[in-house]
Design an enzyme around this catalytic site. Structure first.
Site, PDB file in Angstrom:
ATOM      1  N   SER A  79     -12.822  -7.061   0.539  1.00 14.46           N
ATOM      2  CA  SER A  79     -12.155  -5.770   0.709  1.00 14.46           C
ATOM      3  C   SER A  79     -13.183  -4.704   1.048  1.00 14.46           C
ATOM      4  O   SER A  79     -14.369  -4.833   0.725  1.00 14.46           O
ATOM      5  CB  SER A  79     -11.408  -5.373  -0.574  1.00 14.46           C
ATOM      6  OG  SER A  79     -12.325  -5.074  -1.612  1.00 14.46           O
ATOM      7  N   GLU A  84       0.853  -1.195   0.000  1.00 13.53           N
ATOM      8  CA  GLU A  84       0.000   0.000   0.000  1.00 13.53           C
ATOM      9  C   GLU A  84       0.884   1.239   0.000  1.00 13.53           C
ATOM     10  O   GLU A  84       1.822   1.345   0.793  1.00 13.53           O
ATOM     11  CB  GLU A  84      -0.914  -0.010   1.221  1.00 13.53           C
ATOM     12  CG  GLU A  84      -1.765   1.222   1.409  1.00 13.53           C
ATOM     13  CD  GLU A  84      -2.672   1.509   0.215  1.00 13.53           C
ATOM     14  OE1 GLU A  84      -2.663   2.673  -0.247  1.00 13.53           O
ATOM     15  OE2 GLU A  84      -3.368   0.592  -0.255  1.00 13.53           O
ATOM     16  N   ILE A  85       0.571   2.201  -0.872  1.00 15.89           N
ATOM     17  CA  ILE A  85       1.404   3.390  -1.023  1.00 15.89           C
ATOM     18  C   ILE A  85       1.052   4.489  -0.022  1.00 15.89           C
ATOM     19  O   ILE A  85       1.898   5.298   0.353  1.00 15.89           O
ATOM     20  CB  ILE A  85       1.298   3.926  -2.469  1.00 15.89           C
ATOM     21  CG1 ILE A  85       2.418   4.934  -2.762  1.00 15.89           C
ATOM     22  CG2 ILE A  85      -0.071   4.534  -2.743  1.00 15.89           C
ATOM     23  CD1 ILE A  85       2.490   5.349  -4.224  1.00 15.89           C
ATOM     24  N   LEU A 105      -7.234  -5.329  -6.830  1.00 16.26           N
ATOM     25  CA  LEU A 105      -8.665  -5.199  -6.558  1.00 16.26           C
ATOM     26  C   LEU A 105      -9.054  -3.732  -6.426  1.00 16.26           C
ATOM     27  O   LEU A 105      -8.527  -3.016  -5.573  1.00 16.26           O
ATOM     28  CB  LEU A 105      -9.025  -5.962  -5.282  1.00 16.26           C
ATOM     29  CG  LEU A 105      -8.572  -7.427  -5.235  1.00 16.26           C
ATOM     30  CD1 LEU A 105      -9.054  -8.090  -3.946  1.00 16.26           C
ATOM     31  CD2 LEU A 105      -9.048  -8.205  -6.455  1.00 16.26           C
ATOM     32  N   ALA A 162       4.497  -0.209  -5.486  1.00 17.95           N
ATOM     33  CA  ALA A 162       4.666  -1.444  -6.252  1.00 17.95           C
ATOM     34  C   ALA A 162       4.953  -1.177  -7.719  1.00 17.95           C
ATOM     35  O   ALA A 162       5.530  -2.024  -8.405  1.00 17.95           O
ATOM     36  CB  ALA A 162       3.425  -2.315  -6.109  1.00 17.95           C
ATOM     37  N   GLU A 175     -13.425  -1.738  -0.215  1.00 17.63           N
ATOM     38  CA  GLU A 175     -13.923  -1.122  -1.445  1.00 17.63           C
ATOM     39  C   GLU A 175     -14.974  -2.008  -2.106  1.00 17.63           C
ATOM     40  O   GLU A 175     -16.003  -1.521  -2.592  1.00 17.63           O
ATOM     41  CB  GLU A 175     -12.764  -0.869  -2.410  1.00 17.63           C
ATOM     42  CG  GLU A 175     -13.133  -0.052  -3.632  1.00 17.63           C
ATOM     43  CD  GLU A 175     -13.556   1.364  -3.315  1.00 17.63           C
ATOM     44  OE1 GLU A 175     -14.365   1.923  -4.074  1.00 17.63           O
ATOM     45  OE2 GLU A 175     -13.078   1.907  -2.294  1.00 17.63           O
ATOM     46  N   ASP A 204      -7.040   2.351  -8.653  1.00 22.56           N
ATOM     47  CA  ASP A 204      -7.370   3.707  -9.096  1.00 22.56           C
ATOM     48  C   ASP A 204      -7.586   3.693 -10.609  1.00 22.56           C
ATOM     49  O   ASP A 204      -6.696   3.305 -11.365  1.00 22.56           O
ATOM     50  CB  ASP A 204      -6.214   4.640  -8.731  1.00 22.56           C
ATOM     51  CG  ASP A 204      -6.539   6.114  -8.968  1.00 22.56           C
ATOM     52  OD1 ASP A 204      -7.470   6.396  -9.740  1.00 22.56           O
ATOM     53  OD2 ASP A 204      -5.859   6.966  -8.376  1.00 22.56           O
TER      54      ASP A 204
END
Length: 256
Positions: A235, A102-103, A157, A138, A237, A160
């Protein structure tokens, strides 16, 4: 005895209100509202990351205290968000190591705290020792963490969509990155993609079908995969899309 105004003020100052505690007193898990951040992050921006020069330099034991000698991460949830699907992977595959990537800093902090809380809560069984979260980009550093043919499964999944044409190059699925994914995937490994944006789904399918190292699973193969039902709402989202009665577009690809 009735407290005077000064005494009452002192008592009030000495009390730590529960509302400021980022951990739920009921579940023992971190509360998401203390880790809120914008929905997406610019992957091209010059974020400050510490990253290894090569996969051999990664300190996996710091993330997986129970890792066995020679054991490697098998599953990567790229853009894992708040970790709902990562937790599901840990439950479905207790013998496999899964990493969430995760960024966004606050979101990755939440997942790290969530995993730690789950481990404490399940200390008697040793559950959730097989999942961890890593803050990284990533799109830039994947080969720094995984060796050739290491991964069995990769998950993208609800990424963006980057709707503007000028930003399509930022999409997590593109020709250059697909070659990197093929490098870290073993032959026969699977790439799972799910989105609620039909245009992005078509983009993913087109680019992956054009790449010589992938083939799409048939509908029958995809439906037979035990992971498939979990992709829709494990998830956060995905659960939101279900609540809003939105569409899901699934495509799974095999590494040739």
């Amino acid at each position: 005895m009735v407290a005077t105004g000064g005494q009452a003020q002192d008592q009030s100052q000495n009390q730590e209100p529960d509302v400021l505690n980022p951990t739920s007193a009921v579940t023992g898990l971190p509360q998401k509202r203390y880790y809120r951040q914008r929905a997406h992050s610019n992957p091209i921006a010059d974020h400050s990351f510490d990253y290894p020069a090569r996969p051999e330099d990664v300190d996996w034991r710091s993330m997986y205290p129970s890792i066995q000698q020679g054991q490697q991460v098998s599953f990567a949830d790229v853009g894992c968000g708040y970790g709902g699907f990562l937790v599901t992977l840990g439950e479905m595959f207790p013998e496999k190591l899964s990493i969430g990537m995760e960024i966004r800093v606050k979101v990755s902090d939440y997942v790290v705290d969530r995993v730690a809380a789950l481990r404490r809560r399940c200390a008697d069984t040793g559950a959730y020792q097989n999942i961890a979260c890593l803050r990284t980009n990533a799109m830039k550093y994947l080969p720094n963490y995984f060796s050739k043919g290491q991964l069995e499964k990769m998950f993208f999944l609800y990424p963006d969509p980057h709707f503007k044409r000028a930003k399509h190059k930022w999409r997590i699925i593109n020709q250059a990155l697909l070659s990197e994914y093929a490098y870290v995937l073993r032959k026969g490994g699977l790439v799972y993609t799910m989105t609620d944006v039909e245009d992005l789904h078509k983009w993913i399918v087109t680019h992956m079908e054009e790449h010589p190292l992938y083939e799409r699973l048939t509908e029958e193969e995809a439906n037979a995969d035990p992971i498939t039902p979990k992709l829709y709402q494990s998830s956060e989202e995905g659960a939101k899309v279900v609540r809003n009665k939105g569409d899901h577009f699934l495509a799974i690809f095999r590494r040739l």
